[in-house]
Design an enzyme around this catalytic site. Structure first.
Site, mmCIF file in Angstrom:
data_model
loop_
_atom_site.group_PDB
_atom_site.id
_atom_site.type_symbol
_atom_site.label_atom_id
_atom_site.label_comp_id
_atom_site.label_asym_id
_atom_site.label_seq_id
_atom_site.Cartn_x
_atom_site.Cartn_y
_atom_site.Cartn_z
ATOM 1 N N HIS B 55 0.819 -1.205 0.000
ATOM 2 C CA HIS B 55 0.000 0.000 0.000
ATOM 3 C C HIS B 55 0.860 1.265 0.000
ATOM 4 O O HIS B 55 0.572 2.222 -0.715
ATOM 5 C CB HIS B 55 -0.915 -0.037 1.220
ATOM 6 C CG HIS B 55 -1.752 1.183 1.374
ATOM 7 N ND1 HIS B 55 -2.787 1.476 0.533
ATOM 8 C CD2 HIS B 55 -1.679 2.201 2.270
ATOM 9 C CE1 HIS B 55 -3.338 2.610 0.896
ATOM 10 N NE2 HIS B 55 -2.677 3.083 1.940
ATOM 11 N N HIS B 104 -10.503 3.257 -0.926
ATOM 12 C CA HIS B 104 -10.653 2.768 0.447
ATOM 13 C C HIS B 104 -11.529 1.524 0.388
ATOM 14 O O HIS B 104 -12.578 1.438 1.027
ATOM 15 C CB HIS B 104 -11.244 3.849 1.358
ATOM 16 C CG HIS B 104 -10.533 3.937 2.679
ATOM 17 N ND1 HIS B 104 -11.149 4.245 3.844
ATOM 18 C CD2 HIS B 104 -9.237 3.740 2.988
ATOM 19 C CE1 HIS B 104 -10.259 4.239 4.837
ATOM 20 N NE2 HIS B 104 -9.101 3.942 4.338
HETATM 21 N N1 LIG Z 1 -1.553 4.868 -10.460
HETATM 22 C C1 LIG Z 1 -0.740 5.905 -10.238
HETATM 23 N N2 LIG Z 1 -0.493 6.782 -11.202
HETATM 24 C C2 LIG Z 1 0.278 7.861 -10.981
HETATM 25 N N3 LIG Z 1 0.802 8.156 -9.809
HETATM 26 C C3 LIG Z 1 0.577 7.332 -8.823
HETATM 27 C C4 LIG Z 1 -0.198 6.177 -8.977
HETATM 28 N N4 LIG Z 1 -0.285 5.552 -7.810
HETATM 29 C C5 LIG Z 1 0.409 6.303 -6.960
HETATM 30 N N5 LIG Z 1 0.929 7.395 -7.579
HETATM 31 C C6 LIG Z 1 1.684 8.483 -6.970
HETATM 32 O O1 LIG Z 1 2.602 7.999 -6.057
HETATM 33 C C7 LIG Z 1 2.662 8.880 -4.936
HETATM 34 C C8 LIG Z 1 2.419 8.139 -3.676
HETATM 35 O O2 LIG Z 1 1.085 7.710 -3.667
HETATM 36 P P1 LIG Z 1 0.247 7.564 -2.324
HETATM 37 O O3 LIG Z 1 0.994 6.701 -1.397
HETATM 38 O O4 LIG Z 1 -1.130 7.177 -2.676
HETATM 39 O O5 LIG Z 1 0.206 9.039 -1.798
HETATM 40 P P2 LIG Z 1 -0.232 9.427 -0.330
HETATM 41 O O6 LIG Z 1 0.840 8.933 0.552
HETATM 42 O O7 LIG Z 1 -0.309 10.911 -0.394
HETATM 43 O O8 LIG Z 1 -1.537 8.756 -0.078
HETATM 44 C C9 LIG Z 1 1.648 9.969 -5.157
HETATM 45 O O9 LIG Z 1 2.276 11.091 -5.723
HETATM 46 C C10 LIG Z 1 0.728 9.358 -6.159
HETATM 47 O O10 LIG Z 1 0.118 10.383 -6.922
#
Ligand SMILES: Nc1ncnc2c1ncn2[C@@H]1O[C@H](COP(=O)(O)OP(=O)(O)O)[C@@H](O)[C@H]1O
Ligand SMILES: [Mg+2]
Lengths: 222, 741, 81, 81
Positions: B55, B104
């Protein structure tokens, strides 16, 4: 003409109410729940929202905010006071208006465009309308069913203090389709639907709501 | 309870640690030891295990997601790209807009109301963290069959949760999706999108710069939420009896979040923060390590300063708690007093818990003892990366062999029957039962919301500048061809923006899939990412961020690959938008784009239990010409509505019911015309006098345009069939009330 | 440490849509025991030490002023062991 | 005719935003008695005649399946005189 708009923690429609005041040609002054100061305003709006999260009962905690003390005194002295949705709930909890707002009969939050008839036009907030006029404004709440005992209901009906009623199917289980009521003097009004979201058909279902705000400006000139 | 400190870890290097229970593989555990040059303390183990989870670390997806950067278009509009909490796009007039989707899913299956509510809460904090005022939300949702008993448990709870939280925050809900399919029965998808707006100068980043600056934790107190898993640390390493029960479910307090938003915006307006991060998944572990590695690298935190809701929490649990409604800010010492004053005004608890230091150590103490001493980058960014095996699943070629030939209506009676079926089938039925539970008016800027093609909000009251957002996924096509499916969803979302007259600007996504350990699923995922990256490049749209949700499967049955694509567009004057339907009689109805006879993956095929065939091949060059046509011809349109699931049949139903004005349609080959879902089509209404101009523009952009009818009356007439609008409305609106009412 | 419980119920003459919904749901799940269901609120208040008469009087006042709305609700206060 | 009461409370480890809001409001109104407040639900179920053991068992089941959510709530069932 200065119209105060109160912000409690959790208030949502304060900026919309202020915008409606401006659209109607008034000056909006923001009032803070924790400040027992009405800043010399000529009228006050308690806007919609979820003050204190609507926990316990809607409006139950807000009614004890410091701003309420001078506000209650001023309203009892005749200052125009409008409670919209959560604001209506606060007015009922503060016993400035009779009855209570309870859970919608279908137990859901309900947001929809609602037709009302304006039934009383000699209040501070409804004089711009004509008696029997039908208007369309948003209704949005989870606890909008107006409840009171039979005696109070008979009194409200007898004294003609129901300012607006829902048209058509009862949206929330309100007694006698009550959407809004006023006090005896006509300066305090509680209304469940949201006129501040219907001041421009670009963003609302109509511009019908503006009448509540132009009414109070007229009332104050008098 | 004994505290495992760095000193003890050094003195007692061979103590057994429950890394496997925390989800770490032996080689991952070995790598942690190698990084630290010793065994981790239990607090360090807690941090690494949660930050290196799928995750948080994207360990299975990273290698594929790289394409979004590699194939990226150069876009001047992109102010902040992938890697921050959310991407930020320039929309002109000094405004910047940020938007992002998150999932979620699993929590919403366990506790639908709280799962959905905290899903909304989380994405809103991501947007707030960028320095923006959140201005709207959307909720793309997927559920098991509409009549399944568990759907009756999950759906009402999810809807109430999305509404309960979003309404209380004062965020208009401007759109979403509700789609039913068997594969989502044990795996409902609850995705939430939030849009925020700010001035360029207000953009905030997650970085802890400047030695001596202070770390302030503010918002809700920390409780044991969402740390069910980490209790093994306490039970196995320390006490035999084990800790008190820790809830796996997080409970949201939208009131606290609303206050947190207003408080934060007041703090931002006075420019009191150097960097900021919300606390979401992995709580303080994530916030401290990301802030530190985003800045100069060093940070000292006194964990015992963290205000607790539950005083029995161990340091490991405090580090991993996912209690909602918390934020972490980096504040210069001279600004702390003012910062705390604003928090006091809003009755928000705020505590200085540490400071930024030189060097590259994240040091965490508990009652004076050093319990964490790690290079923060190794926690936040240098997690494991897997190149998981992938293999095209056998079903793809089998499906391609299947003949998809559902019965098609020919006679007037059959056409009538078909229209009523399309109107009432749960996937295409009216969704007001859902959307009436959402506030769409709050903030007074909503121009479009459900049932329009896209949500649209005004961001400037004077200039009437606005933004539009649409989310789309077509899992049926993604199932048949994940590469094309991703492109088609992207094209559809962009088209939904353009039908209203907004120009597509940027893309976000939420990729919902089964287990990455299944090579077939991994192939679906890889193909989807490749399709989306290629599609975005071809359409000239930057991907600004997104989210990946794996492990949505029951046993070895995965959900349909469900890439939810969000597209954001800008419109200079919202007053000039094109409405989705007509209020006037006598307008001519023109179908833009050609219709082919492929019924694979359509709603009609699904209704006849046919899931095979081949997906359409996306023609993005043509989609872009169609978008250009829509934008240029906009002044001519009385209405414009996209064709997608349910084809022309569904589009006509939605249009005539929108303002209660009927239409008379004449079409050849009614079965295919009504039910095909060929992409790249829009139905528009136009005054007769302006048709010539339209046809000239259609020729210029090489888009087919065919007259199919005329507006007016109180019925939907198709060839010789006729359905009164009242009957049609009843059939369209009754479905959800009957199922869930 | 003691626990004081305040129960708040809608007055009998006030319509209780939540109770009604539960009463309607029970038979659908195969339960036939109920002739009526009313839904109210229960507050558990923790206080330090044994409650004094003065404290209980305060709780009564709080129940009347804050925890219930006398227009539609009744309440009871009791100390729970 | 008898009254069965089902009390449903959030588990102690689960955040109770409503109880928290009440606990915060009390001191503002000058009430200082509470060290903690939790808010839950109270169901009053009316049944015909005296409850049988079988009926009480049914109420238990209904409390578990319908009236409470075992993921976040606990409940108690009792007959009230
Ligand atoms: N499918 C995806 N396409 C583009 N960027 C992604 C994707 N999944 C995650 N990211 C990018 O990777 C980074 C980390 O994601 P995430 O862990 O969901 O962020 P956060 O910790 O703010 O919830 C974010 O900048 C998110 O936009
Ligand atoms: Mg984030």
């Amino acid at each position: 003409m200065k119209i105060g708009v109160v912000t409690f923690p959790g208030t949502l429609d304060d900026r919309d109410a202020a915008r409606a005041v401006r659209y109607a040609g008034g000056e909006a002054v923001s009032l803070w729940h924790d400040d027992a100061d009405l800043k010399g305003v000529d009228a006050v709006i308690l806007p919609g929202g979820f003050s204190y999260g609507d926990y316990l009962r809607c409006g139950a905690i807000s009614r004890f905010s410091p701003v309420m003390e001078p506000l209650i005194a001023a309203a009892q002295g005749g200052m125009p006071l409008l409670g919209i949705c959560n604001g209506f709930q606060v007015l009922a909890e503060a016993h400035l208006l009779p009855g209570a707002l309870t859970r919608n009969h279908e137990l859901h939050f309900l947001c929809r465009d609602q037709k009302l008839t304006i039934e009383k036009t000699d209040t501070a907030w409804t004089s711009s309308f004509s008696k029997g006029q039908e208007i369309l404004i948003p209704l949005k709440n989870g606890e909008g069913a107006y409840m009171c005992d039979d005696q109070t209901l008979a009194m409200l009906e007898g004294e003609g203090r129901i300012i607006a009623r829902y048209v058509g199917e009862n949206p929330n289980g309100s007694r006698n389709l009550i959407a809004g009521i006023t006090n005896e003097r006509g300066n305090i009004v509680g209304l469940m639907p949201h006129p501040e979201h219907a001041i421009d058909s670009l963003t609302g279902p109509s511009a019908d709501g503006i009448g509540f705000f132009t009414s109070v400006l007229k009332a104050m000139v008098k | 309870m004994a505290l495992d400190t760095v000193l003890i870890a050094q003195a007692n290097p061979d103590a057994a640690q429950p890394f496997a229970e925390l989800g770490l593989k032996p080689d991952e555990y070995a790598r942690i030891k190698e990084i630290l040059g010793r065994r981790p303390t239990s607090s360090e183990l807690a941090m690494y295990s949660v930050m290196w989870s799928e995750h948080c670390s994207y360990k299975s997806s990273k290698i594929h997601l790289k394409q979004f950067g590699e194939k990226a278009v150069k876009s001047d509009a992109l102010l902040v790209g992938i890697g921050e909490n959310a991407g930020v796009v320039d929309v002109g007039q000094g405004y910047a807009v940020t938007f992002k989707i998150e999932s979620h899913n699993h929590p919403s299956f366990i506790e639908p109301y709280q799962g959905a509510a905290t899903g909304v809460g989380g994405i809103v904090r991501d947007i707030l963290t960028m320095g923006a005022r959140p201005i709207a939300i959307m909720d793309p949702l997927r559920f098991g069959p509409a009549d399944a008993p568990d759907t009756r448990r999950v759906l009402p709870g999810v809807i109430a949760g999305v509404g309960g939280y979003g309404n209380c925050l004062g965020l208009p809900n401007i759109g979403g999706e509700v789609v039913f399919d068997q594969t989502y029965l044990g795996n409902p998808l609850v995705n939430a999108l939030c849009v925020g707006v700010m001035k360029h100068s207000d953009i905030k980043l997650a970085k802890a710069a400047g030695a001596g600056n202070l770390v302030v934790l503010y918002g809700a107190k920390t409780g044991g939420d969402g740390i069910g898993g980490v209790s093994v640390l306490a039970s196995e390493t320390f006490e035999s009896k084990g800790p008190a029960k820790r809830p796996a479910v997080q409970v949201g307090d939208p009131f606290v979040e609303k206050v947190l938003i207003e408080c934060s915006l007041e703090i931002f307006a006075e420019d009191l923060v150097v960097g900021i991060q919300d606390l979401g998944g992995a709580g303080l572990s994530c916030a401290t390590s990301e802030l530190a590695s985003g800045g100069s690298g060093g940070m000292k935190v006194q964990l015992d300063k963290v205000p607790l809701r539950d005083p029995s929490l161990s340091p490991e649990e405090i580090l991993m708690s996912e209690s909602q409604e918390r934020m972490c800010a980096i504040v210069a010492p001279e600004n702390v007093a003012r910062f705390l004053e604003i928090c006091a005004k809003w009755d928000v608890t705020a505590t200085v818990i540490g400071e930024v230091t030189d060097g590259n150590h994240l040091e965490i103490t508990f009652n004076g003892e050093l319990i964490v001493d790690v290079p923060p980058r190794t926690v936040a960014h240098d997690g494991p990366v897997y190149n998981r095996p992938l293999a095209k699943p056998a079903y793809i070629d089998e499906a391609a062999q299947q003949v998809v030939n559902p019965p098609l209506p020919v006679t007037a009676a059959e056409i009538r029957e078909t229209i009523l079926t399309v109107a009432s089938t749960p996937n295409l039925a009216d969704k007001s039962w859902v959307t009436d539970q959402y506030d769409r008016y709050v903030q007074g800027n909503t121009i479009q919301s459900q049932p329009d093609d896209s949500g649209m909000v005004r961001i400037d009251e004077k200039s009437h500048l606005g933004v539009a957002v649409a989310t789309d996924a077509n899992a049926n096509w993604s199932y048949l061809n994940p590469y094309e499916g991703a492109k088609l969803a992207l094209a559809e979302a962009a088209r939904n923006i353009a039908t209203a007259g907004a120009k597509p600007l940027a893309v976000t996504n939420c990729l919902n899939f089964g287990s990455p350990e299944d090579p077939g699923v991994m192939w679906q995922f890889a193909e989807t990412v490749r399709g989306l990256a290629d599609g975005a490049l071809e359409m000239g749209l930057p991907i600004t961020g997104g989210n990946v949700s794996f492990y949505n499967q029951t046993g070895d049955v995965a959900i349909l690959p469900t890439p939810v694509i969000g597209v954001l567009g800008v419109i200079q004057d919202v007053r000039t938008r094109t409405p989705m339907s007509f209020k006037e009689a006598g307008l001519e109805l023109y179908l833009l784009g050609a219709t082919d006879s492929n019924l694979s993956g359509t709603e009609w095929a699904y209704l006849h239990n046919m899931r095979g065939g081949t997906a359409p091949i996306a023609d993005l060059a043509k989609e872009m010409r169609l978008i250009d046509l829509l934008l240029e011809a906009r002044p001519l349109f009385g209405a414009a509505h996209d064709l997608s699931q349910g084809g022309l049949a569904s589009t006509l139903i939605e249009m005539v019911l929108r303002f209660n004005v009927g239409a008379k349609i004449e079409i050849a080959n009614p079965g295919i015309s009504l039910l095909s879902e060929t992409p790249g089509r829009v139905l528009i209404a136009i005054k007769s006098g302006e048709v010539a101009q339209l046809l000239a523009l259609a020729a210029k952009y090489k888009i087919e345009a065919a007259k199919i009818g005329i507006t007016g009356g109180s019925a939907l007439d198709i060839n010789d069939s006729s359905i009164g609008l009242d009957e049609l409305r009843k059939s369209h609106t009754e479905t959800f009330k009957k199922l869930f009412g | 440490m003691a626990k004081i419980v305040v129960d708040v119920m809608l007055k009998p003459e006030i319509l209780d849509p939540q109770g009604k919904a539960v009463a309607a749901a029970l038979p659908r799940l195969g339960f036939s025991f109920a002739t009526d269901v009313r839904q109210g609120k229960r507050f558990e208040i923790t206080i330090d030490g044994e409650p004094t008469a003065a404290q209980l009087a305060e709780v009564e006042t709080a129940a009347e002023k804050l925890l219930s709305n006398p227009v539609i609700e009744n309440f009871t206060v009791r100390v729970e062991k």
